[in-house]
Design a protein around this motif. Structure first.
Motif, PDB file in Angstrom:
ATOM      1  N   GLY A 537       0.791  -1.219   0.000  1.00  0.00           N
ATOM      2  CA  GLY A 537       0.000   0.000   0.000  1.00  0.00           C
ATOM      3  C   GLY A 537       0.826   1.273   0.000  1.00  0.00           C
ATOM      4  O   GLY A 537       0.288   2.359   0.222  1.00  0.00           O
ATOM      5  N   ILE A 538       2.119   1.160  -0.260  1.00  0.00           N
ATOM      6  CA  ILE A 538       2.963   2.355  -0.272  1.00  0.00           C
ATOM      7  C   ILE A 538       2.631   3.197  -1.497  1.00  0.00           C
ATOM      8  O   ILE A 538       2.336   2.683  -2.570  1.00  0.00           O
ATOM      9  CB  ILE A 538       4.459   1.998  -0.236  1.00  0.00           C
ATOM     10  N   GLY A 539       2.654   4.516  -1.310  1.00  0.00           N
ATOM     11  CA  GLY A 539       2.192   5.412  -2.358  1.00  0.00           C
ATOM     12  C   GLY A 539       3.277   6.319  -2.896  1.00  0.00           C
ATOM     13  O   GLY A 539       4.305   6.557  -2.250  1.00  0.00           O
ATOM     14  N   HIS A 540       3.014   6.793  -4.088  1.00  0.00           N
ATOM     15  CA  HIS A 540       3.897   7.757  -4.741  1.00  0.00           C
ATOM     16  C   HIS A 540       3.003   8.750  -5.465  1.00  0.00           C
ATOM     17  O   HIS A 540       2.237   8.366  -6.360  1.00  0.00           O
ATOM     18  CB  HIS A 540       4.828   7.028  -5.724  1.00  0.00           C
ATOM     19  N   ASN A 541       3.085  10.016  -5.062  1.00  0.00           N
ATOM     20  CA  ASN A 541       2.221  11.029  -5.649  1.00  0.00           C
ATOM     21  C   ASN A 541       2.652  11.361  -7.073  1.00  0.00           C
ATOM     22  O   ASN A 541       3.808  11.160  -7.450  1.00  0.00           O
ATOM     23  CB  ASN A 541       2.223  12.300  -4.783  1.00  0.00           C
ATOM     24  N   LEU A 542       1.700  11.876  -7.831  1.00  0.00           N
ATOM     25  CA  LEU A 542       1.929  12.168  -9.240  1.00  0.00           C
ATOM     26  C   LEU A 542       1.591  13.623  -9.526  1.00  0.00           C
ATOM     27  O   LEU A 542       1.002  14.324  -8.700  1.00  0.00           O
ATOM     28  CB  LEU A 542       1.051  11.257 -10.116  1.00  0.00           C
ATOM     29  N   THR A 543       1.928  14.060 -10.728  1.00  0.00           N
ATOM     30  CA  THR A 543       1.491  15.383 -11.151  1.00  0.00           C
ATOM     31  C   THR A 543       0.011  15.331 -11.493  1.00  0.00           C
ATOM     32  O   THR A 543      -0.565  14.254 -11.709  1.00  0.00           O
ATOM     33  CB  THR A 543       2.278  15.850 -12.389  1.00  0.00           C
TER      34      THR A 543
END
Length: 651
Positions: A537-543
């Motif tokens: 469930g680890i996240g990485h934000n986007l533009t």
């Protein structure tokens, strides 16, 4: 048209059938449809056009004479009570693209709170169909209650947003050839705290709960079939070559002769013809079958002939055995008698342009191919049911499926129930309806080889524990309907010892079959199979370009279990977590694990893919190595020496 499909892939045969019999109906207003600009699109959005999903929609029971009713229909929002005065012969004022959820951009409506709705279209029955046959009208799925009118006659009612239903409309057809089809839909979702099977849908989306899907969201079609025709085909084939079949048939006869022809895989060569009777189980055996598995997903095409060929359907099966057993002192899931570590994603099945409905088959298959490309051999279809072509694709591409029953809303406040605290189910009627739909769920999906496990409850959502512990009896009930698969009675949280799995949910780190745990999960039960039902469930934000452009969703991104600053950090963290999982396979009793998740969804940014499918996060070399290490660790604990295979192409 009659089509022999022994020499071609059945998945491709769906396209052949569609293109060879594409007599689309005369529409009652095919102008005015406009694709809406939604919060986000996909690479396939603009390709959909106005004749979507032309493929034959039911690959396990195909007939040659059929007609697709997808396309531009009329739509009008309705209010409570309007069902008493249907809008027969009226222009409904708006154009809607079937089969896309009313809330979706692809529908052309993008409705809000579509509680009551009207649909309308017209159709003609092909003149070359056998006039002695019956005309069957089938809806792949309508969410949630559908009342169907043909030529001003109420022909059927169906409740349940995820299930196929068919009605014989022959006696209601017009003699002049043009027929009016009107559909009334009622979909409360979670309005007024109603409890129905809805999965992640909500009228007020927030983070892990998403935009609802109302109305017709799977293919609608007509078929020609004799009075006595096949209504359901139950088929299972095991690793020893034993095939168990029940051919359910309509008509007044209690039984009739059935002939089943099995073809050599990838050929029109007939292996054998076997006979039995309809409406009763019968068995036969195929010698030395080639087995189905993720690294060798062999399928056998077959033809079913009822009453000497009066009704002919085409289908398929795969030979495999799902079981559990002790391997070196640990309970394991077995595929064809061997322990294969199952590693997959939590797959929500949402699309920014079509919501529950992918824009087309190519897009749907892309997700599955991507998972295989990364190295996964499994996915958990999370509290949602897909169209039949999805399961066919998993069968053909070789992806093990853990299939959830769509859940009820998590709980209802005490103020609406006779209890001092929140209840999981409001009353016994809610439980009874859930169980009725649970039966539909099993019956309509129990013949797909790729499905290996049924999940009854997710994290206590709608899982009653005040009046009774229903999973104890429901586990036995499901085994009576389908003894060929394993059962995960409670994925995460309220585990009371039912089913084949002990399931732990923990973010971000795994706790898979380990001597440590965190509440609300429970201590590992060594009498059952240890599975990590959700982790990562680890996240990485986007533009903004790749995000669901809804302010509330964007504001809730920080609710993700963990946010990693860059893709490099995201991949590093994934490596650490997969290394922990490998350790738990080596040291403890971990047999399967599910990473959250396949794609981003609305305000969630923790997918292998972005929600629009334009960004693939994993460093493929790293992920492939880490996943192969999981399989190797399982092999060292008595499992099969499983190696990832290259993704198949050609779909």
């Amino acid at each position: 048209m009659r089509l022999s499909i022994g020499i071609i892939s059945l998945f491709w045969a769906t396209t052949v059938l569609a293109s060879s019999n594409s007599r689309f109906f005369k529409r009652v207003n095919n102008t005015g449809y406009e694709l809406k600009k939604g919060p986000l699109d996909t690479p396939w959005t603009e390709e959909v056009g106005t004749d979507p999903w032309p493929e034959y929609p039911r690959p396990q029971r195909q007939r040659s004479d059929w007609k697709n009713l997808n396309g531009v229909w009329q739509y009008r929002n309705a209010s409570d009570g309007e069902i008493a005065s249907p809008p027969f012969g009226q222009d409904l004022g708006q154009s809607v693209l079937v089969p896309f959820c009313l809330e979706s951009a692809l529908s052309g409506i993008m409705a809000k709170w579509a509680i009551w709705s009207w649909y309308r279209t017209t159709f003609e029955v092909p003149s070359d169909w056998n006039s002695d046959n019956r005309v069957l009208l089938t809806f792949g799925a309508v969410d949630y209650e559908a009342t169907i009118f043909v030529n001003q006659k109420n022909v059927t009612f169906h409740r349940g947003g995820y299930f196929e239903f068919t009605v014989d409309v022959t006696d209601y057809l017009s003699v002049n050839g043009t027929n009016e089809l009107v559909v009334h839909v009622y979909d409360p979702t979670d309005k007024d705290l109603i409890q129905i099977p809805i999965g992640k849908q909500t009228l007020e989306p927030s983070h892990i709960f998403y935009t609802p899907c109302s109305g017709i969201w799977q293919t609608v079609w007509l078929e020609s079939a004799p009075i006595s025709h096949v209504t359901q085909l139950d088929i299972s084939a095991d690793m020893e070559g034993n095939v168990n079949v029940t051919v359910h048939a309509s008509g007044n006869q209690t039984s009739g002769p059935v002939d089943i022809t099995i073809y050599e895989p990838g050929s029109d060569e007939i292996i054998s013809v076997f006979s039995g009777e309809s409406n009763s189980p019968f068995q036969f055996k195929v010698d030395s079958p080639k087995l189905w598995s993720p690294d060798s997903p062999t399928l056998y095409n077959l033809t079913v002939e009822l009453d000497g060929g009066k009704d002919v359907i085409h289908s398929y099966t795969g030979f495999r055995t799902i079981s559990r057993g002790e391997v070196d002192g640990v309970q394991r899931p077995l595929l064809n008698g061997e322990f294969v570590f199952q590693f997959g994603t939590l797959d929500q099945g949402y699309w920014p342009d079509g919501l529950h409905t992918p824009p087309n088959k190519e897009a749907m298959v892309y997700d599955i191919q991507t998972l295989k490309k990364i190295g996964y051999n499994m996915l958990r279809k999370h509290i949602k049911i897909e169209n039949s072509l999805f399961y066919r694709a998993c069968d053909e591409l070789g992806l093990l499926l853990i299939q959830d029953m769509p859940s009820l809303r998590p709980s209802v406040p005490a103020s609406t129930a006779p209890c001092s605290e929140n209840l999981r189910t409001k009353n016994e009627e809610v439980q009874k309806e859930f169980e009725r739909q649970l039966d539909l769920f099993i019956e309509q999906h129990k013949s797909y080889p790729s499905i290996i496990t049924w999940v009854i409850y997710n994290e206590g959502w709608g899982q009653e524990k005040k009046r009774e512990l229903p999973e104890l009896r429901l586990t036995d009930h499901i085994r009576s309907l389908d003894p060929t698969r394993l059962i995960n009675a409670a994925s995460g949280w309220d585990d009371h010892g039912a089913g084949d799995f002990h399931d732990n949910h923990h973010y971000a780190n795994p706790q898979c079959g380990t001597p440590f745990y965190s509440t609300p999960s429970t201590p590992y039960d060594p009498k059952r199979i240890g599975i990590q039902g959700e982790f990562g469930g680890i996240g990485h934000n986007l533009t903004a370009e790749n995000l669901w452009k809804v302010e509330k969703a964007i504001n809730e991104i920080n609710g993700t279990y963990e946010i990693d600053a860059t893709l490099e950090h995201w991949n590093y963290r994934a490596h650490i977590l997969l290394s922990e999982l490998r350790d738990q396979i080596e040291k403890f009793a971990c047999s399967a694990a599910i990473w959250t998740q396949t794609t981003d969804v609305e305000g969630e940014v923790n997918g292998m893919l972005s929600y629009d499918r334009r960004i693939l996060r994993p460093d493929l070399d790293q992920w492939k190595a880490d996943i192969q290490a999981l399989y190797d660790a399982a092999s060292a604990r008595g499992g099969r020496n499983y190696t990832m295979v290259q993704v198949q192409t050609g779909f």
